[in-house]
Design an enzyme around this catalytic site. Structure first.
Site, short mmCIF file in Angstrom:
data_model
loop_
_atom_site.label_atom_id
_atom_site.label_comp_id
_atom_site.label_asym_id
_atom_site.label_seq_id
_atom_site.Cartn_x
_atom_site.Cartn_y
_atom_site.Cartn_z
N ASN A 1 -8.35 0.70 7.12
CA ASN A 1 -7.32 0.39 8.10
C ASN A 1 -7.69 0.96 9.47
O ASN A 1 -7.83 0.21 10.45
CB ASN A 1 -5.97 0.96 7.64
N THR A 2 -7.87 2.28 9.56
CA THR A 2 -8.10 2.93 10.85
C THR A 2 -9.27 2.28 11.62
O THR A 2 -9.19 2.08 12.83
CB THR A 2 -8.38 4.44 10.64
N ASP B 1 0.85 -1.20 0.00
CA ASP B 1 0.00 0.00 0.00
C ASP B 1 0.89 1.25 0.00
O ASP B 1 1.83 1.33 0.79
CB ASP B 1 -0.88 -0.03 1.26
N HIS B 2 0.60 2.20 -0.86
CA HIS B 2 1.35 3.47 -0.94
C HIS B 2 2.86 3.26 -1.01
O HIS B 2 3.61 3.83 -0.21
CB HIS B 2 1.03 4.38 0.26
N GLY C 1 -7.76 8.06 7.73
CA GLY C 1 -8.08 8.32 9.14
C GLY C 1 -9.53 8.75 9.29
O GLY C 1 -10.35 8.60 8.39
N HIS D 1 -9.42 4.99 -1.29
CA HIS D 1 -8.65 4.96 -0.04
C HIS D 1 -9.47 5.64 1.05
O HIS D 1 -10.46 6.32 0.78
CB HIS D 1 -7.31 5.69 -0.25
N GLY D 2 -9.01 5.49 2.29
CA GLY D 2 -9.69 6.18 3.39
C GLY D 2 -11.08 5.66 3.64
O GLY D 2 -12.02 6.42 3.88
P1 13P Z 1 -8.21 4.46 6.59
O1 13P Z 1 -7.07 4.28 7.54
O2 13P Z 1 -8.81 5.80 6.65
O3 13P Z 1 -9.21 3.37 6.72
O4 13P Z 1 -7.59 4.37 5.12
C1 13P Z 1 -6.85 3.24 4.75
C2 13P Z 1 -6.15 3.47 3.47
O5 13P Z 1 -6.66 4.10 2.55
C3 13P Z 1 -4.81 2.90 3.33
O6 13P Z 1 -4.24 3.21 2.09
#
Ligand code: 13P
Length: 239
Positions: A183-184, A45-46, A130, A159-160
């Site tokens: 992820n968050t 990722d990234h 986040g 993403h996000g």
């Molecule tokens: P979040 O942490 O906001 O869920 O986003 C995850 C993400 O896009 C990782 O690339």
């Protein structure tokens, strides 16, 4: 849930786990030992330019090159190079163009990048990593539709994923989003369950301090979050 899964590994997570080779070896071994029957993609990722090469070498099945901070020409140049290598080795490649805030450039860059032959594109459509602030205006579906217009059938990545309301998620999927990163939300679920365990004094009962016990509620909480997402995103039963 019989859903294919993508395990997204950030550079930070890779480093924490002692390196991408460790991650790749662990995932391969777990896949075998647990008799996993669904497709499992191991994805960077990234990734920086350098990390992409490290993950290709380590045996990842998919990488994201995040060249969004480079001028568009350099991003395209580096992406082109990675497209070639990924094609040769059979990896999928995600590219990021026009990071959050640069919607206009993003739309233009997306069209160019899609032509390069990347597998999927990360779209900056008002999404952020986040938690979203209380005054977040929501996803820009106008931008998403404009991007879709440029890239045709190429899968788009959102993403996000944490904190995006369900109706927006569903609309984004209907407009061509095929991969959503979360992820968050998993981290928050883990932290809340662990806090509860400790606040209830369970770590002080018997062998409750054993990390395998102490970390179990958090781990279960992540599983539950992932179950919810698999159902919401519509990938259950698609393996
Ligand atoms: P979040 O942490 O906001 O869920 O986003 C995850 C993400 O896009 C990782 O690339």
């Amino acid at each position: 849930l019989n859903s294919p899964v993508i395990l997204g590994v950030s550079e930070g997570a890779g480093k924490y786990m002692t390196g991408f080779k460790t991650v790749a070896a662990m995932v391969k071994a777990m896949d075998e030992e647990l008799g996993i029957t669904v497709p499992v993609a191991l994805h960077l990722d990234h990734g920086t330019y350098e990390a992409c090469y490290d993950c290709i070498d380590a045996g990842f099945s998919s990488i994201m090159f995040d060249g969004s901070h480079y001028p568009i020409e350099e991003n395209i140049e580096k992406t082109k190079e990675l497209v070639k290598i990924c094609k040769e080795k059979g990896l999928s490649l995600e590219a990021e163009v026009g990071s959050i805030g640069g919607e206009e450039d993003g739309v233009i860059g997306m069209g160019e990048c899609a032509d390069l032959g990347v597998t999927m594109l990360a779209a900056g459509i008002g999404n952020i990593h986040g938690k979203y602030p209380a005054n977040w205006p929501g996803l820009s579906f106008e931008t998403l539709a404009a991007v879709k217009e440029k890239v045709g059938n190429m899968p788009l990545v959102l993403h996000g994923g944490t904190g995006i309301p369900e109706d927006m998620i569903k609309k984004a999927i209907s407009l061509g989003v095929a991969k959503i990163n979360v992820n968050t939300e998993c981290q928050l679920a883990f932290a809340a369950a662990t806090r509860k365990y400790i606040e209830e004094g369970k770590d002080l009962e018997g062998k409750g301090f054993d990390p395998r016990k102490l970390l179990a509620p958090g781990s279960e909480a992540i599983k539950e979050t992932v179950r919810e997402k698999i159902n919401l995103f519509g990938s259950a039963g698609k393996a």
